[in-house]
Design a protein around this motif. Structure first.
Motif, PDB file in Angstrom:
ATOM      1  N   ARG A   1       0.839  -1.208   0.000  1.00  0.00           N
ATOM      2  CA  ARG A   1       0.000   0.000   0.000  1.00  0.00           C
ATOM      3  C   ARG A   1       0.876   1.260   0.000  1.00  0.00           C
ATOM      4  NH1 ARG A   1      -2.981   2.201   4.815  1.00  0.00           N
ATOM      5  NH2 ARG A   1      -4.275   3.826   3.926  1.00  0.00           N
ATOM      6  N   ALA A   2       1.940   1.239   0.791  1.00  0.00           N
ATOM      7  CA  ALA A   2       2.861   2.377   0.843  1.00  0.00           C
ATOM      8  C   ALA A   2       3.554   2.577  -0.502  1.00  0.00           C
ATOM      9  CB  ALA A   2       3.897   2.164   1.946  1.00  0.00           C
ATOM     10  N   GLN A   3       3.983   1.487  -1.116  1.00  0.00           N
ATOM     11  CA  GLN A   3       4.653   1.557  -2.416  1.00  0.00           C
ATOM     12  C   GLN A   3       3.725   2.201  -3.455  1.00  0.00           C
ATOM     13  OE1 GLN A   3       5.386  -2.229  -4.435  1.00  0.00           O
ATOM     14  NE2 GLN A   3       7.497  -1.553  -4.839  1.00  0.00           N
ATOM     15  N   THR A   4       2.485   1.763  -3.478  1.00  0.00           N
ATOM     16  CA  THR A   4       1.512   2.330  -4.414  1.00  0.00           C
ATOM     17  C   THR A   4       1.292   3.816  -4.130  1.00  0.00           C
ATOM     18  OG1 THR A   4       0.420   0.196  -4.665  1.00  0.00           O
ATOM     19  CG2 THR A   4      -0.875   2.149  -5.238  1.00  0.00           C
ATOM     20  N   ALA A   5       1.223   4.174  -2.864  1.00  0.00           N
ATOM     21  CA  ALA A   5       1.013   5.575  -2.484  1.00  0.00           C
ATOM     22  C   ALA A   5       2.189   6.450  -2.911  1.00  0.00           C
ATOM     23  CB  ALA A   5       0.786   5.687  -0.975  1.00  0.00           C
ATOM     24  N   VAL A   6       3.410   5.935  -2.793  1.00  0.00           N
ATOM     25  CA  VAL A   6       4.596   6.683  -3.226  1.00  0.00           C
ATOM     26  C   VAL A   6       4.560   6.879  -4.744  1.00  0.00           C
ATOM     27  CG1 VAL A   6       7.118   6.603  -3.436  1.00  0.00           C
ATOM     28  CG2 VAL A   6       6.017   6.050  -1.249  1.00  0.00           C
TER      29      VAL A   6
END
Length: 121
Positions: free
Chosen positions: A15-20
């Motif tokens: 989820r963090a990777q997608t948000a970045v």
């Protein structure tokens, strides 16, 4: 603030990777809207964002290995909790723009940012 004992799951990191990546995309869209002159003025910020996002392009396993103990990288989870979006690239770019110079190696950048965060704590 995150608890010192917090362990983020693979799903959290995904989820963090997608948000970045979405944060980077927002910058690119803003550059298109603002035009060429604005983009030229933002050249250093663009290069910094590209360097920062490079580390997030690794496979999830590598990403978690490289950044799971990095206090600065983990601030992305605070962003997600606050408003569901990453602001980590902007936050890090602001810090890096103050550096007189930096080595544009993605992992080295994140290690430097971690050291800065530790000094500020």
């Amino acid at each position: 603030m995150k608890d010192e004992e917090t362990t983020f799951t693979e799903t959290d990191w995904q989820r963090a990777q997608t948000a970045v990546f979405n944060e980077y995309d927002r910058l690119i869209k803003q550059l298109h809207v603002e035009g060429v002159d604005y983009t030229i003025l933002q050249a250093r910020r663009i290069v910094i964002y590209q360097d920062l996002v490079e580390e997030w392009k690794h496979s999830l396993t590598t990403l978690m290995t490289d950044l799971s103990d990095n206090a600065m990288a983990e601030t992305v989870f605070e962003d997600l909790a606050a408003d569901g979006q990453s602001h980590i690239l902007a936050r890090c770019a602001k810090k890096m723009e103050e550096w007189p110079d930096y080595i544009p190696s993605p992992l080295t950048i994140w290690l430097e940012l971690e050291e800065d965060a530790e000094r500020e704590s």
